[in-house]
Design a protein around this motif. Structure first.
Motif, PDB file in Angstrom:
ATOM      1  N   PHE A   1       5.860   8.791 -10.720  1.00 41.85           N
ATOM      2  CA  PHE A   1       5.042   7.679 -10.240  1.00 41.85           C
ATOM      3  C   PHE A   1       3.799   8.218  -9.544  1.00 41.85           C
ATOM      4  N   VAL A   2       2.764   7.406  -9.527  1.00 40.45           N
ATOM      5  CA  VAL A   2       1.493   7.784  -8.925  1.00 40.45           C
ATOM      6  C   VAL A   2       1.378   7.184  -7.532  1.00 40.45           C
ATOM      7  N   ALA A   3       0.814   7.967  -6.597  1.00 42.78           N
ATOM      8  CA  ALA A   3       0.588   7.481  -5.240  1.00 42.78           C
ATOM      9  C   ALA A   3      -0.726   8.046  -4.731  1.00 42.78           C
ATOM     10  N   GLU A   4      -1.216   7.468  -3.659  1.00 40.81           N
ATOM     11  CA  GLU A   4      -2.442   7.967  -3.043  1.00 40.81           C
ATOM     12  C   GLU A   4      -2.282   9.445  -2.696  1.00 40.81           C
ATOM     13  N   HIS A   5      -3.260  10.242  -3.101  1.00 37.27           N
ATOM     14  CA  HIS A   5      -3.186  11.680  -2.873  1.00 37.27           C
ATOM     15  C   HIS A   5      -3.257  11.985  -1.380  1.00 37.27           C
ATOM     16  N   SER A   6      -2.552  13.014  -0.960  1.00 37.66           N
ATOM     17  CA  SER A   6      -2.568  13.402   0.451  1.00 37.66           C
ATOM     18  C   SER A   6      -3.984  13.707   0.937  1.00 37.66           C
ATOM     19  N   TYR A   7      -4.845  14.198   0.040  1.00 33.22           N
ATOM     20  CA  TYR A   7      -6.202  14.564   0.427  1.00 33.22           C
ATOM     21  C   TYR A   7      -7.159  13.370   0.411  1.00 33.22           C
ATOM     22  N   SER A   8      -6.680  12.231  -0.001  1.00 27.63           N
ATOM     23  CA  SER A   8      -7.537  11.057  -0.130  1.00 27.63           C
ATOM     24  C   SER A   8      -8.088  10.601   1.217  1.00 27.63           C
ATOM     25  N   HIS A   9      -9.371  10.266   1.241  1.00 29.03           N
ATOM     26  CA  HIS A   9      -9.998   9.674   2.418  1.00 29.03           C
ATOM     27  C   HIS A   9     -11.191   8.853   1.953  1.00 29.03           C
ATOM     28  N   ASP A  10     -11.948   8.283   2.892  1.00 27.77           N
ATOM     29  CA  ASP A  10     -13.006   7.341   2.530  1.00 27.77           C
ATOM     30  C   ASP A  10     -14.008   7.914   1.530  1.00 27.77           C
ATOM     31  N   LYS A  11     -14.334   9.190   1.667  1.00 21.76           N
ATOM     32  CA  LYS A  11     -15.325   9.794   0.780  1.00 21.76           C
ATOM     33  C   LYS A  11     -14.696  10.396  -0.471  1.00 21.76           C
ATOM     34  N   LEU A  12     -13.375  10.395  -0.528  1.00 16.34           N
ATOM     35  CA  LEU A  12     -12.673  10.936  -1.687  1.00 16.34           C
ATOM     36  C   LEU A  12     -11.441  10.074  -1.949  1.00 16.34           C
ATOM     37  N   PRO A  13     -11.633   8.849  -2.444  1.00 19.23           N
ATOM     38  CA  PRO A  13     -10.518   7.893  -2.596  1.00 19.23           C
ATOM     39  C   PRO A  13      -9.662   8.173  -3.827  1.00 19.23           C
ATOM     40  N   LEU A  14      -8.796   9.158  -3.698  1.00 18.97           N
ATOM     41  CA  LEU A  14      -7.938   9.570  -4.810  1.00 18.97           C
ATOM     42  C   LEU A  14      -6.709   8.658  -4.893  1.00 18.97           C
ATOM     43  N   ALA A  15      -6.693   7.790  -5.896  1.00 17.58           N
ATOM     44  CA  ALA A  15      -5.584   6.837  -6.072  1.00 17.58           C
ATOM     45  C   ALA A  15      -5.361   6.031  -4.800  1.00 17.58           C
ATOM     46  N   MET A  16      -6.435   5.684  -4.145  1.00 19.12           N
ATOM     47  CA  MET A  16      -6.363   4.943  -2.880  1.00 19.12           C
ATOM     48  C   MET A  16      -5.549   3.653  -3.055  1.00 19.12           C
ATOM     49  N   GLY A  17      -4.628   3.441  -2.134  1.00 18.42           N
ATOM     50  CA  GLY A  17      -3.827   2.223  -2.134  1.00 18.42           C
ATOM     51  C   GLY A  17      -2.614   2.228  -3.040  1.00 18.42           C
ATOM     52  N   ARG A  18      -2.382   3.322  -3.748  1.00 21.91           N
ATOM     53  CA  ARG A  18      -1.201   3.387  -4.598  1.00 21.91           C
ATOM     54  C   ARG A  18      -0.051   4.062  -3.850  1.00 21.91           C
ATOM     55  N   PRO A  19       1.169   3.604  -4.119  1.00 21.80           N
ATOM     56  CA  PRO A  19       1.561   2.629  -5.134  1.00 21.80           C
ATOM     57  C   PRO A  19       1.080   1.223  -4.777  1.00 21.80           C
ATOM     58  N   ASN A  20       0.434   0.580  -5.745  1.00 20.79           N
ATOM     59  CA  ASN A  20      -0.043  -0.770  -5.533  1.00 20.79           C
ATOM     60  C   ASN A  20       1.006  -1.782  -6.001  1.00 20.79           C
ATOM     61  N   LYS A  21       0.647  -3.041  -5.982  1.00 19.59           N
ATOM     62  CA  LYS A  21       1.593  -4.092  -6.364  1.00 19.59           C
ATOM     63  C   LYS A  21       2.134  -3.870  -7.764  1.00 19.59           C
ATOM     64  N   ARG A  22       1.242  -3.484  -8.688  1.00 14.50           N
ATOM     65  CA  ARG A  22       1.669  -3.259 -10.070  1.00 14.50           C
ATOM     66  C   ARG A  22       2.629  -2.079 -10.166  1.00 14.50           C
ATOM     67  N   ASP A  23       2.338  -1.000  -9.422  1.00 17.27           N
ATOM     68  CA  ASP A  23       3.226   0.175  -9.429  1.00 17.27           C
ATOM     69  C   ASP A  23       4.619  -0.199  -8.941  1.00 17.27           C
ATOM     70  N   LEU A  24       4.678  -0.979  -7.874  1.00 16.00           N
ATOM     71  CA  LEU A  24       5.977  -1.348  -7.308  1.00 16.00           C
ATOM     72  C   LEU A  24       6.730  -2.311  -8.214  1.00 16.00           C
ATOM     73  N   GLU A  25       5.988  -3.154  -8.931  1.00 14.45           N
ATOM     74  CA  GLU A  25       6.635  -4.017  -9.921  1.00 14.45           C
ATOM     75  C   GLU A  25       7.226  -3.168 -11.047  1.00 14.45           C
ATOM     76  N   THR A  26       6.481  -2.155 -11.476  1.00 14.29           N
ATOM     77  CA  THR A  26       6.986  -1.238 -12.502  1.00 14.29           C
ATOM     78  C   THR A  26       8.227  -0.513 -12.012  1.00 14.29           C
ATOM     79  N   ALA A  27       8.220  -0.136 -10.728  1.00 13.75           N
ATOM     80  CA  ALA A  27       9.376   0.551 -10.144  1.00 13.75           C
ATOM     81  C   ALA A  27      10.605  -0.355 -10.146  1.00 13.75           C
ATOM     82  N   ARG A  28      10.409  -1.626  -9.784  1.00 11.07           N
ATOM     83  CA  ARG A  28      11.546  -2.552  -9.791  1.00 11.07           C
ATOM     84  C   ARG A  28      12.039  -2.827 -11.217  1.00 11.07           C
ATOM     85  N   GLU A  29      11.100  -2.909 -12.163  1.00 13.95           N
ATOM     86  CA  GLU A  29      11.494  -3.082 -13.561  1.00 13.95           C
ATOM     87  C   GLU A  29      12.279  -1.869 -14.053  1.00 13.95           C
TER      88      GLU A  29
END
Length: 275
Positions: free
Chosen positions: A123-151
């Motif tokens: 599964f994909v999640a916000e990268h540990s190095y992510s910040h305002d100037k480097l938004p790597l997968a910011m906000g993930r797992p998002n709603k869609r990711d969590l729905e996929t996880a439940r499915e």
């Protein structure tokens, strides 16, 4: 235990910034089984105190991907597990670069502990190095990711009910061996502390001494009195910078790391399910 006696699911996870925890809990919820209390082996004290005992008939075991492998800090804890033929679902959570074969490494570890692998996932999640100037997968797992996880959890339940069989996923050895990140000299030279990333220096004027960063550090690398960070023990999860209420703790990347990760900003990665 017979496969028909599966009644409870239990999560085991190492999750410094909470993204792995959210992912595996969504998977467990999706199975519809009764959820036993989760086992969180993120922080030093509970990690050291846990004797490896579990109550779940089915375990969902999650780890983040660090440099293409399982972080070393939860390894001792994971090696205390005893499967006795029970089913497990290994889950690797990564921040847009690559999961590599971490889920295969986790599968191999769980098999050595006596578990059978029923299913697995990246599964994909916000990268540990992510910040305002480097938004790597910011906000993930998002709603869609969590729905996929439940499915995915629902599919696990269906497989458990109809045709429970071992997943033909190859077991892989740990990428850097058992000592990775335990001894500074065992690290690959280009990944030693301070080579590409670090947490910003302590700013006494801005720090409110709330100790949240100390309490959130999975490696106990922050001095509780001087708030200095022991680089040799820091695993670059940046949990401290995520929880700091004043922004004193900040993610700092070398120019080389900034260039490398900036090229990944447009990467589109989605969960991978193996069942």
């Amino acid at each position: 235990m017979t496969d028909n006696s599966i009644e409870t699911v239990q999560c085991v996870y190492f999750s410094p910034t909470g993204t792995t925890r959210r992912t595996v809990e969504a998977i467990a919820e999706g199975t519809g089984l009764r959820m036993a209390d989760p086992i969180d082996i993120t922080l030093p004290a509970p990690r050291e105190e846990w004797d490896g005992s579990t109550q779940g008939d089915l375990l969902v075991v999650g780890v983040p991907v660090y440099s293409g492998t399982i972080p070393s800090h939860p390894l001792d804890s994971l090696h205390r597990l005893t499967g006795n033929g029970r089913w497990a679902v290994p889950v690797a959570v990564y921040g847009v670069r690559s999961a590599e074969d971490t889920v295969g490494q986790l599968s191999g570890l769980l098999r050595t502990r006596g578990f059978r692998i029923l299913a697995a996932a990246n599964f994909v999640a916000e990268h540990s190095y992510s910040h305002d100037k480097l938004p790597l997968a910011m906000g993930r797992p998002n709603k869609r990711d969590l729905e996929t996880a439940r499915e995915f959890g629902g599919k696990i339940a269906e497989k458990m009910e109809s045709h429970p069989e071992e997943l033909p996923l190859e077991s892989r050895p740990l990428k850097y061996g058992e000592n990775y990140r335990r001894k500074r000299e065992d690290w690959p030279e280009n990944r030693r502390p301070g080579s590409t990333t670090r947490v910003s220096d302590y700013d006494e004027e801005r720090c409110i001494k709330c100790n949240i960063c100390v309490e959130s550090c999975p490696s106990g690398a922050i001095d509780p009195e001087k708030y200095a960070i022991d680089d040799a023990n820091c695993i670059r999860c940046f949990a401290c910078s995520r929880v700091c209420p004043t922004g004193v703790r900040m993610t700092q990347l070398s120019p080389r790391a900034m260039t490398f990760f900036t090229d990944l900003l447009d990467a589109k990665k989605e969960p991978e399910i193996f069942i």
